[in-house]
Design a protein around this motif. Structure first.
Motif, PDB file in Angstrom:
ATOM      1  N   ALA A 123      19.621  85.672  75.841  1.00 55.49           N
ATOM      2  CA  ALA A 123      20.889  85.475  76.247  1.00 55.49           C
ATOM      3  C   ALA A 123      21.763  86.866  76.218  1.00 55.49           C
ATOM      4  CB  ALA A 123      21.605  84.567  75.221  1.00 55.49           C
ATOM      5  N   ARG A 124      22.785  86.935  76.838  1.00 52.72           N
ATOM      6  CA  ARG A 124      23.437  88.323  77.193  1.00 52.72           C
ATOM      7  C   ARG A 124      24.470  88.361  75.878  1.00 52.72           C
ATOM      8  NH1 ARG A 124      25.940  87.702  82.928  1.00 52.72           N
ATOM      9  NH2 ARG A 124      23.943  86.538  83.326  1.00 52.72           N
ATOM     10  N   ALA A 125      24.882  89.651  75.346  1.00 54.70           N
ATOM     11  CA  ALA A 125      25.926  89.692  74.417  1.00 54.70           C
ATOM     12  C   ALA A 125      27.233  89.587  75.453  1.00 54.70           C
ATOM     13  CB  ALA A 125      25.989  91.031  73.984  1.00 54.70           C
ATOM     14  N   VAL A 126      28.221  88.946  74.650  1.00 53.09           N
ATOM     15  CA  VAL A 126      29.601  88.712  75.437  1.00 53.09           C
ATOM     16  C   VAL A 126      30.567  89.043  74.251  1.00 53.09           C
ATOM     17  CG1 VAL A 126      28.696  87.383  77.383  1.00 53.09           C
ATOM     18  CG2 VAL A 126      29.491  86.388  75.091  1.00 53.09           C
ATOM     19  N   ASP A 127      31.803  89.422  74.733  1.00 54.67           N
ATOM     20  CA  ASP A 127      32.851  89.278  73.849  1.00 54.67           C
ATOM     21  C   ASP A 127      33.643  87.859  74.145  1.00 54.67           C
ATOM     22  OD1 ASP A 127      35.315  89.730  72.440  1.00 54.67           O
ATOM     23  OD2 ASP A 127      36.123  91.323  73.729  1.00 54.67           O
ATOM     24  N   ARG A 128      33.261  87.157  73.182  1.00 57.19           N
ATOM     25  CA  ARG A 128      33.658  85.842  73.213  1.00 57.19           C
ATOM     26  C   ARG A 128      35.204  85.526  73.343  1.00 57.19           C
ATOM     27  NH1 ARG A 128      29.194  82.181  72.090  1.00 57.19           N
ATOM     28  NH2 ARG A 128      30.738  80.319  71.917  1.00 57.19           N
TER      29      ARG A 128
ATOM     30  N   ALA B 158      22.669  78.309  68.638  1.00 55.94           N
ATOM     31  CA  ALA B 158      23.292  76.981  68.977  1.00 55.94           C
ATOM     32  C   ALA B 158      24.611  77.273  69.928  1.00 55.94           C
ATOM     33  CB  ALA B 158      23.428  76.072  67.965  1.00 55.94           C
ATOM     34  N   ASP B 159      25.241  78.380  69.410  1.00 60.16           N
ATOM     35  CA  ASP B 159      26.506  78.698  69.865  1.00 60.16           C
ATOM     36  C   ASP B 159      26.608  79.652  71.018  1.00 60.16           C
ATOM     37  OD1 ASP B 159      25.832  80.723  68.653  1.00 60.16           O
ATOM     38  OD2 ASP B 159      27.882  81.211  67.723  1.00 60.16           O
ATOM     39  N   THR B 160      25.455  79.684  71.642  1.00 60.00           N
ATOM     40  CA  THR B 160      25.172  80.636  72.748  1.00 60.00           C
ATOM     41  C   THR B 160      26.031  80.267  73.960  1.00 60.00           C
ATOM     42  OG1 THR B 160      22.770  81.231  72.160  1.00 60.00           O
ATOM     43  CG2 THR B 160      23.556  81.537  74.509  1.00 60.00           C
ATOM     44  N   THR B 161      26.608  81.090  74.830  1.00 58.68           N
ATOM     45  CA  THR B 161      27.811  80.614  75.728  1.00 58.68           C
ATOM     46  C   THR B 161      26.773  79.892  77.093  1.00 58.68           C
ATOM     47  OG1 THR B 161      27.252  82.689  77.224  1.00 58.68           O
ATOM     48  CG2 THR B 161      28.960  82.806  75.384  1.00 58.68           C
ATOM     49  N   ILE B 162      27.713  79.288  77.748  1.00 58.21           N
ATOM     50  CA  ILE B 162      26.854  78.717  78.649  1.00 58.21           C
ATOM     51  C   ILE B 162      26.239  79.262  79.689  1.00 58.21           C
ATOM     52  CG2 ILE B 162      27.367  77.306  80.935  1.00 58.21           C
ATOM     53  CD1 ILE B 162      29.418  75.732  79.320  1.00 58.21           C
ATOM     54  N   THR B 163      26.830  80.660  80.060  1.00 53.12           N
ATOM     55  CA  THR B 163      26.206  81.598  80.897  1.00 53.12           C
ATOM     56  C   THR B 163      24.837  82.082  80.257  1.00 53.12           C
ATOM     57  OG1 THR B 163      28.083  82.148  81.814  1.00 53.12           O
ATOM     58  CG2 THR B 163      26.268  83.691  81.846  1.00 53.12           C
ATOM     59  N   GLY B 164      25.019  82.314  79.035  1.00 57.23           N
ATOM     60  CA  GLY B 164      23.670  82.724  78.122  1.00 57.23           C
ATOM     61  C   GLY B 164      22.585  81.847  78.276  1.00 57.23           C
ATOM     62  N   THR B 165      22.911  80.471  78.216  1.00 56.03           N
ATOM     63  CA  THR B 165      22.013  79.375  78.305  1.00 56.03           C
ATOM     64  C   THR B 165      21.126  79.371  79.394  1.00 56.03           C
ATOM     65  OG1 THR B 165      23.098  78.163  76.307  1.00 56.03           O
ATOM     66  CG2 THR B 165      21.652  76.920  77.731  1.00 56.03           C
ATOM     67  N   CYS B 166      22.089  79.600  80.666  1.00 56.29           N
ATOM     68  CA  CYS B 166      21.365  79.554  81.889  1.00 56.29           C
ATOM     69  C   CYS B 166      20.627  80.580  82.205  1.00 56.29           C
ATOM     70  CB  CYS B 166      22.852  79.844  82.758  1.00 56.29           C
ATOM     71  SG  CYS B 166      23.896  78.206  83.133  1.00 56.29           S
ATOM     72  N   ASP B 167      20.959  81.884  81.486  1.00 50.64           N
ATOM     73  CA  ASP B 167      20.029  82.847  81.754  1.00 50.64           C
ATOM     74  C   ASP B 167      18.544  82.569  80.911  1.00 50.64           C
ATOM     75  OD1 ASP B 167      21.568  84.695  82.858  1.00 50.64           O
ATOM     76  OD2 ASP B 167      22.124  85.672  80.965  1.00 50.64           O
ATOM     77  N   VAL B 168      18.505  81.817  79.822  1.00 52.47           N
ATOM     78  CA  VAL B 168      17.410  81.502  79.046  1.00 52.47           C
ATOM     79  C   VAL B 168      16.594  80.396  79.858  1.00 52.47           C
ATOM     80  CG1 VAL B 168      16.680  80.260  76.952  1.00 52.47           C
ATOM     81  CG2 VAL B 168      18.491  82.184  76.836  1.00 52.47           C
TER      82      VAL B 168
ATOM     83  N   SER C 284      16.847  80.888  90.079  1.00 58.81           N
ATOM     84  CA  SER C 284      17.853  81.207  91.152  1.00 58.81           C
ATOM     85  C   SER C 284      19.198  80.532  90.988  1.00 58.81           C
ATOM     86  CB  SER C 284      17.223  81.491  92.571  1.00 58.81           C
ATOM     87  OG  SER C 284      16.509  82.472  92.762  1.00 58.81           O
ATOM     88  N   GLY C 285      18.943  79.147  90.868  1.00 56.47           N
ATOM     89  CA  GLY C 285      20.120  78.241  90.690  1.00 56.47           C
ATOM     90  C   GLY C 285      20.681  78.398  89.253  1.00 56.47           C
ATOM     91  N   PHE C 286      20.147  78.425  88.309  1.00 57.26           N
ATOM     92  CA  PHE C 286      20.650  78.639  86.879  1.00 57.26           C
ATOM     93  C   PHE C 286      21.388  80.170  86.925  1.00 57.26           C
ATOM     94  CE2 PHE C 286      18.170  74.844  85.680  1.00 57.26           C
ATOM     95  CZ  PHE C 286      19.333  74.264  84.720  1.00 57.26           C
ATOM     96  N   ARG C 287      20.915  81.006  87.429  1.00 53.60           N
ATOM     97  CA  ARG C 287      21.370  82.403  86.956  1.00 53.60           C
ATOM     98  C   ARG C 287      22.520  82.461  87.911  1.00 53.60           C
ATOM     99  NH1 ARG C 287      15.736  85.938  87.606  1.00 53.60           N
ATOM    100  NH2 ARG C 287      15.080  85.696  85.504  1.00 53.60           N
ATOM    101  N   ALA C 288      22.661  82.130  89.360  1.00 54.47           N
ATOM    102  CA  ALA C 288      23.814  81.929  90.086  1.00 54.47           C
ATOM    103  C   ALA C 288      24.649  81.126  89.431  1.00 54.47           C
ATOM    104  CB  ALA C 288      23.444  81.567  91.411  1.00 54.47           C
ATOM    105  N   ALA C 289      24.572  79.895  89.015  1.00 52.06           N
ATOM    106  CA  ALA C 289      25.406  79.032  88.266  1.00 52.06           C
ATOM    107  C   ALA C 289      25.981  79.727  87.242  1.00 52.06           C
ATOM    108  CB  ALA C 289      24.751  77.729  87.871  1.00 52.06           C
ATOM    109  N   GLY C 290      25.181  80.228  86.145  1.00 53.59           N
ATOM    110  CA  GLY C 290      25.632  80.985  84.925  1.00 53.59           C
ATOM    111  C   GLY C 290      26.613  82.195  85.299  1.00 53.59           C
ATOM    112  N   GLU C 291      26.516  83.009  86.429  1.00 55.21           N
ATOM    113  CA  GLU C 291      27.139  83.985  86.787  1.00 55.21           C
ATOM    114  C   GLU C 291      28.511  83.441  87.319  1.00 55.21           C
ATOM    115  OE1 GLU C 291      27.066  87.409  86.690  1.00 55.21           O
ATOM    116  OE2 GLU C 291      24.924  87.284  85.958  1.00 55.21           O
ATOM    117  N   ALA C 292      28.489  82.383  87.931  1.00 57.05           N
ATOM    118  CA  ALA C 292      29.772  81.672  88.423  1.00 57.05           C
ATOM    119  C   ALA C 292      30.780  81.386  87.366  1.00 57.05           C
ATOM    120  CB  ALA C 292      29.553  80.454  89.199  1.00 57.05           C
TER     121      ALA C 292
END
Length: 584
Positions: free
Chosen positions: A359-364, A428-438, A457-465
């Motif tokens: 899961a990518r690091a983000v500034d929540r 458990a609090d991983t972002t939705i995009t981070g969960t998509c990456d995993v 590919s679907g999950f990665r593109a959805a997470g990026e969106a």
């Protein structure tokens, strides 16, 4: 259960690992395993400095193909996928690194959607590591497309000849361009036609893929347990041989003075007695045309688990092809002559496997909020989707067995089990995009087949969106689904109406967008998406296939729902249920 066919297996979840351990323990002088995935079988005396690396591969269930052809003078390595499913890019790259001798690597495999995607992604990964890697698809099956669309044909038992030629060319020191050209010459000269007298039984389900009454045969079989291009009354050995030879002879235009190599291949449960009867007729027909047989192989070389049936392959020879066929090799499944003295073992170049994506690091604090679907609910959706697939596994396999290879439910089960395991290792609090990456990484590594790259590919593109959000409102959920559908369409080069999973995902995304435009919540948008996916999946029963293995079946697919669309509808329905307050 009493209606299940018994198989000598242990745990279905460790079936391929057990297979690999058995092969290596049976041939410790020839084979070993390399790489972090544990799926790359490598020749002990194959890869060497300055030689083009030869990697052959595909799904398991075809034994002795593909790992049976790993050894000196033939293939340097083979990644093993799940039953009838392509290996994953990571598994393929492990084999590629092990085969790399500094002169480039050639991946060879049959022309199937999952293999094309997964081997292609592995070649891209290796290129980023500085290793020239190319893909070559075998297209020998005359039944699967007409001659003017030969590039669309499946690769079946003719793999045997193409692999042998490429391995010999590499062993003789030809460069990557020349080895690829040798493979192309072999492929252009090779034709195969097959027939089945029974369906095969997947080990995980214990049931035949499709119904084939006694006294009937499927004509134009592939090697994945899928139905043939037509069904007809069972015939005797000579009549079957004539039927299989007719299109092969027509295309190869064999005449007096020509020389061929012959492969009469059993599909898993056909006796040598029957195979020799087929060869008898093949030899007689060729002799009547004054065509000489240079070499023959009769036996099991590329099977379809326990299917009753056989295929006939001819390769029209020239001087080079003949020399490459005669070149010595020593593998578990094929020995020709005696290879020269062992090469000095070289230090392995195999690089450490790249770390799995996390899961990518983000500034929540910078993420937008205010939606009604947060990371916890999103993770609950993933669990609900997984459980729904587990419950529908056998049904999805049955749908797939009618028009494909019968493993879709198993493939999706493997993927979602990997997802649940992967999610257990992230906060458990991983972002939705981070969960998509995993989730994407879990699918790609565990599944292979076509579903692995498509869902990844679907999950990665959805997470990026929705990477700018901590939670989803209706419009964001619609963007997420739109990204999912676009990711699948881009990776699979598919369009709506081609009888694929996109026929459920795209209507789902469009329905969610329409609801979002009216200000609906993410929960309401997901309900609309689930209903549209169900309708989209049902509509595939009236479509002809334009993608995947069922494309070869023509009108025989009419009346059957696409299994990929059905599993998509199952997942979306479970996601919607998980968000209903009364069922949360």
């Amino acid at each position: 259960m009493s209606d299940h066919h018994r198989k000598l297996i242990n745990d279905p979840d460790t079936l391929i690992e057990d297979l690999i351990e058995g092969m290596v323990s049976a041939h410790p002088d020839l084979l070993h395993v390399e790489g972090g995935t544990g799926r790359a079988i490598v020749a002990r005396n194959g890869p060497r400095d300055g030689k083009v690396g030869i990697v052959v591969g595909g799904g398991s269930g075809h034994e002795p193909a593909f790992a049976g052809y790993v050894g000196r003078g033939l293939a340097d390595a083979a990644p093993l996928g799940n039953i009838f499913a392509s290996p994953s890019p990571a598994q393929i790259a492990d084999a590629g690194r092990a085969a790399d001798g500094g002169a480039g690597v050639l991946f060879l495999f049959g022309n199937y959607t999952g293999d094309v995607m997964n081997f292609g992604m592995a070649a891209e990964d290796m290129a980023r590591e500085g290793v020239p890697a190319r893909c070559f698809v075998v297209t020998d099956d005359v039944a699967s497309a007409p001659a003017d669309r030969a590039g669309e044909r499946r690769g079946i038992a003719g793999d045997f000849f193409v692999f042998k030629v490429a391995g010999a060319a590499a062993d003789r020191g030809l460069d990557l361009d020349a080895v690829e050209a040798a493979a192309a010459r072999a492929n252009a000269a090779t034709r195969t036609m097959g027939v089945a007298l029974s369906a095969c039984v997947l080990p995980q389900t214990g049931r035949p893929n499709f119904d084939l009454p006694v006294g009937q045969m499927e004509i134009g079989m592939g090697i994945h347990g899928e139905p043939g291009i037509e069904r007809g009354p069972a015939e005797g050995a000579d009549a079957v041989a004539d039927r299989l030879l007719e299109p092969i002879l027509e295309e190869l235009r064999l005449g007096a003075g020509d020389r061929v190599a012959v492969l009469v291949n059993g599909l898993g449960s056909t006796s040598l007695l029957e195979l020799y009867l087929l060869h008898r007729r093949v030899a007689a027909v060729l002799s009547a045309r004054d065509v000489a047989i240079h070499r023959s192989w009769v036996g099991e070389y590329c099977t379809s688990l326990d299917m009753e049936g056989a295929s006939v392959t001819l390769m029209r020879l020239d001087a080079d092809l003949e020399a490459w066929l005669d070149h010595p090799c020593k593998t578990p499944a094929l020995r020709v002559g005696e290879p020269g003295p062992q090469a000095t073992a070289r230090p392995r170049r195999a690089a450490a496997r790249p770390a799995a994506r996390t899961a990518r690091a983000v500034d929540r604090a910078a993420l937008k909020s205010g939606g009604d679907l947060g990371p916890a609910e999103f993770r609950a959706m993933m669990h609900a989707g997984a459980e729904a697939i587990f419950a529908e596994r056998d049904h999805l396999c049955a749908l797939d067995g009618a028009i494909g290879d019968g493993d879709h439910g198993i493939t999706m089960e493997i993927g979602w089990k990997a997802v649940l395991t992967a999610l257990g290792g992230v906060p458990a609090d991983t972002t939705i995009t981070g969960t998509c990456d995993v989730v994407a990484e879990a699918f790609l590594d565990a599944v292979g087949a076509s579903a692995g790259p498509l869902y990844a590919s679907g999950f990665r593109a959805a997470g990026e969106a929705v990477a700018d959000r901590v939670d989803l409102d209706g419009r964001a959920l619609a963007r997420w689904l739109d990204g999912f559908a676009d990711g699948i369409a881009t990776r699979g080069q598919a369009r709506v109406g081609e009888k694929t999973m996109l026929d459920a995902w795209r209507p789902a995304a469009d329905a969610a967008s329409a609801r979002a435009d009216s200000g609906a919540t993410s929960r309401d948008c997901l309900e609309a998406a689930a209903a549209a996916a169900q309708a989209g999946a049902a509509a595939t029963a009236d479509m002809r296939s334009a993608r995947g293995r069922s494309q070869k079946l023509g009108d025989r697919v009419l009346g059957h729902v696409d299994p990929g669309a059905a599993s998509a509808a199952t997942i979306l329905a479970a996601w919607a249920r998980s968000l209903r307050p009364s069922e949360a």
